[in-house]
Design a protein around this motif. Structure first.
Motif: not given
Length: 332
Positions: A108-122
């Motif tokens: 499977e492949r997907a793009d998810i939203v992460l919580q990074a130090a600079t804010g949400p990133v995909e």
């Protein structure tokens, strides 16, 4: 060149009822539901996805979605199980190339939203088809910054733990061959055999040949059954290489057993190991309750092995030092 992994991000299990799984862990182990979490797979592949914290582990419970999807087929054909262990990598494309050279395909492949130090990133994520070789699929999430977390803001304060269990001790797997998964892990991720004296002690007990190998900061306990009548052999015959149980330490075994009994959870096995042969009798606690493997795979996708702290010098025998974990604050 081996793929460099982060510490464990999470463990994913497919279950019939995700709500029941997290409720049981909360009732027995005070495990919190992690609400501010980005799922690491596409939502359309699941009816329900819930997350719980246990010790230093984040568990992702997936209740599969429509018939015909990969996870739905796995659940119907093989019953609840651990599907994958997830880690962050700096360069996912390079990891894909490394795994492809071993003949390992992407499931499977997907793009998810992460919580990074600079804010949400995909970020991109891939699930790889390593179940037949390693006993679980491996999930890799790209994070070049080194600071992203699938678990978002649901973090225990400081060095606290989720619930009332220790940090993760072992992920235990039933396999038919000890050499193949260990060699593959070494080539791909630079893994090596660890906790050799601990593994030799367990192997000497007679029913299993055991090797411990690290994957990032996780210790995989590979077990090759010596007889055909053990739960490990039965799991191996039914599903092939697979995760049998996950091991933590408990503070109070009697209280834990009582809490499990209130949930109608039974022991798969109860036994007393002579840890004095491993750690020295002078380092044993005065009273040590029997160790237990409790029958939770139908509800959680894995059994749980539980033991009390079995030695004052336990850190001399394990890969990830616990320190004085009993004195650390924990989330109720």
């Amino acid at each position: 060149m081996s793929v460099r992994l982060s510490a464990l991000s999470h463990i994913s299990a497919i279950v019939d009822d995700a709500d029941a799984a997290v409720r049981l862990l909360g009732d027995v182990f005070h495990a919190p539901v992690l609400k501010r979490v980005s799922s690491s797979l596409q939502q359309e592949s699941a009816t329900r996805i819930l997350h719980a914290g246990l010790g230093d582990v984040r568990l992702q419970f997936i209740q599969p979605g429509p018939a015909g999807t990969r996870l739905h087929r796995q659940l119907k054909e093989q019953e609840p199980q651990v599907d994958g262990l997830a880690f962050f990598v700096e360069d996912l494309a390079s990891a894909v190339t490394e795994l492809a050279q071993e003949g390992i395909a992407i499931l499977e492949r997907a793009d998810i939203v992460l919580q990074a130090a600079t804010g949400p990133v995909e970020a991109p994520v891939c699930v790889f088809a390593t179940m037949e070789r390693l006993g679980f699929n491996i999930e890799l999430i790209e994070d070049a910054s080194g600071s992203s977390k699938v678990a978002g803001d649901d973090e225990p304060p400081g060095d606290a733990l989720f619930g009332n269990l220790s940090p993760l001790l072992h992920v235990e797997l039933a396999v038919d061959d000890l050499d193949d998964p260990c060699a593959l892990l070494q080539r791909l991720f630079g893994s090596g055999k660890v906790e050799s004296s601990f593994a030799q002690f367990l192997s000497s007990l007679g029913s299993l040949d055991i090797v411990h190998v690290n994957l990032g900061n996780v210790v995989l306990q590979y077990c090759r059954p010596k007889t055909e009548d053990s739960p490990w052999a039965q799991l191996l015959a039914r599903r092939g290489r697979a995760i049998h149980n996950i091991t933590w330490l408990v503070r109070d075994m009697l209280a834990t057993v009582a809490a499990l009994a209130r949930q109608d959870v039974q022991d798969l096995r109860s036994f007393s190991l002579d840890f004095g042969k491993l750690v020295g009798r002078e380092n044993l606690p005065e009273h040590l309750a029997p160790q237990r493997i409790v029958d939770l795979m139908p509800r959680l996708g894995f059994h749980m092995e539980l033991t009390e702290a079995f030695a004052s010098n336990i850190d001399d025998f394990i890969f990830n030092p616990f320190g004085n974990w009993k004195a650390r604050p924990h989330c109720p």
